[in-house]
Design an enzyme around this catalytic site. Structure first.
Site, short mmCIF file in Angstrom:
data_model
loop_
_atom_site.label_atom_id
_atom_site.label_comp_id
_atom_site.label_asym_id
_atom_site.label_seq_id
_atom_site.Cartn_x
_atom_site.Cartn_y
_atom_site.Cartn_z
N CYS A 100 0.84 -1.20 0.00
CA CYS A 100 0.00 0.00 0.00
C CYS A 100 0.87 1.25 0.00
O CYS A 100 1.77 1.39 0.83
CB CYS A 100 -0.92 0.00 1.21
SG CYS A 100 -2.03 1.41 1.28
N HIS A 171 1.78 -7.32 -6.70
CA HIS A 171 1.17 -6.28 -7.52
C HIS A 171 2.22 -5.87 -8.55
O HIS A 171 3.30 -5.37 -8.20
CB HIS A 171 0.77 -5.08 -6.64
CG HIS A 171 0.00 -4.04 -7.38
ND1 HIS A 171 -1.03 -3.34 -6.79
CD2 HIS A 171 0.08 -3.57 -8.64
CE1 HIS A 171 -1.54 -2.49 -7.66
NE2 HIS A 171 -0.88 -2.61 -8.79
N GLY A 212 -3.00 -6.62 -10.07
CA GLY A 212 -2.81 -5.33 -10.71
C GLY A 212 -3.35 -5.28 -12.13
O GLY A 212 -2.85 -6.00 -13.00
#
Length: 334
Positions: A100, A171, A212
């Site tokens: 994050c 991601h 992603g």
């Protein structure tokens, strides 16, 4: 620790942890649509649990299994204590957030900024592994800022896997911690799926999921066919839950189709909504997660309008959902 085979199988497809979105109401709704997909909580910070005593953040419904708790933090001892609380709550997996990019996360020295400190992440993973029997996993980026992902990512994976994380969700974008907002970090840095696929070849003993920019179940199937162990989908699963999750059990897991329709899923939420209202909750707390159910179908606009405009009104309840469903059915008949 030997990975749980049923959890490993569930991790073939997962709904990404998303702040303000994947709360317990959202997860219950998603579980009605897919019985097998692995679901993740919003990130819960270890300080909130250990220092703040906010154990209410761990509440969930038994129907959500298989469900994983995502923790944010960077102190091994604190994460170990938080992991114990998560294990006691009965979560199937505990995941460490190393992806994050938000300012709040950076100021707490966790999230994507931890890509700069693989040794610290390894210490955190080991402390959590030593504290609980529950499987510990890590969600990461391919790098941050000016890092070279081709050098950083394999080193990161090697260190955290040696510490005990046998499943890692990647991601496939860098995170730019300076100059881009969290929203921009989900779109602007280019995706590098080839690097994630290369990691699958470099670490054949690990279970690696790609995350992603994945927009469809067909795209997810292509990644699985290319050899990746799992696919994690975020915004598409939230905004178009029926498109992503409605066919997941049959396509990804080979289960017999249930015959469930999107309309059935909406009506199956009515007892849950009634119970939530009885306990003092508000309709919009649940219905906001249902707005995308009919995305791309006739009547979708009316469904969203009725729920969006009416769910916050005093006394709003299951009857409003029935009214919105009637609008959908009218739209489909037109």
């Amino acid at each position: 620790m030997t990975p749980n085979p049923s959890l490993t199988r569930a991790a073939r497809l997962s709904v990404a942890p998303m702040m303000d979105w994947t709360d317990r109401h959202c997860r219950y709704f998603h579980r009605l649509i897919s019985r097998q997909t692995l679901l993740y909580t919003e990130m819960v910070t270890a300080p909130a649990l250990v220092r703040g005593g906010a154990v209410h953040l761990l509440e969930y419904n038994a129907e959500e299994h298989p469900v994983a708790l995502q923790l944010g933090g960077s102190d091994p001892k604190e994460l170990a204590e938080a992991a114990k609380l998560g294990a006691q709550a009965g979560y199937d997996e505990i995941n460490l957030n190393c992806g994050c990019p938000s300012d709040r996360v950076q100021s707490g020295t966790f999230g994507a900024v931890l890509m700069r400190s693989p040794g610290l992440v390894a210490d955190c993973v080991k402390a959590m592994r030593d504290a609980v029997e529950t499987e510990i996993t890590v969600k990461c980026r391919i790098g941050v800022d000016d890092q070279d992902p081709e050098a950083v990512l394999p080193d990161f994976i090697e260190q955290v896997s040696e510490a005990g994380a046998r499943r890692i969700q990647i991601h496939a974008r860098k995170a730019w911690l300076q100059g881009l907002s969290p929203k921009e970090n989900r779109d602007i840095p280019p995706l590098d799926y080839d690097l994630v696929k290369a990691m699958r070849g470099a670490f054949p003993e690990l279970h690696l999921s790609v995350n992603g920019g994945i927009e469809s179940l067909d795209q997810a199937e292509e990644f699985l066919a290319a050899g990746l162990d799992g696919v994690m989908i975020g915004r598409a699963a939230y905004h178009r839950p029926w498109d992503i999750l409605g066919g997941a059990d049959a396509k990804v897991y080979g289960s017999a189709p249930t015959g469930l329709t999107a309309e059935d899923a909406a009506r199956a939420m009515l007892p849950y909504i009634e119970a939530h209202l009885t306990s003092g909750g508000k309709l919009h707390q649940v219905s906001r997660h249902m707005l995308g159910l009919f995305a791309g179908r006739p009547g979708a606009r009316q469904w969203r309008r009725v729920l969006s405009e009416g769910a916050t009104r005093k006394g709003a309840g299951p009857a409003l959902v029935e009214e919105a469903l009637a609008q959908v059915e009218q739209g489909q008949a037109a």
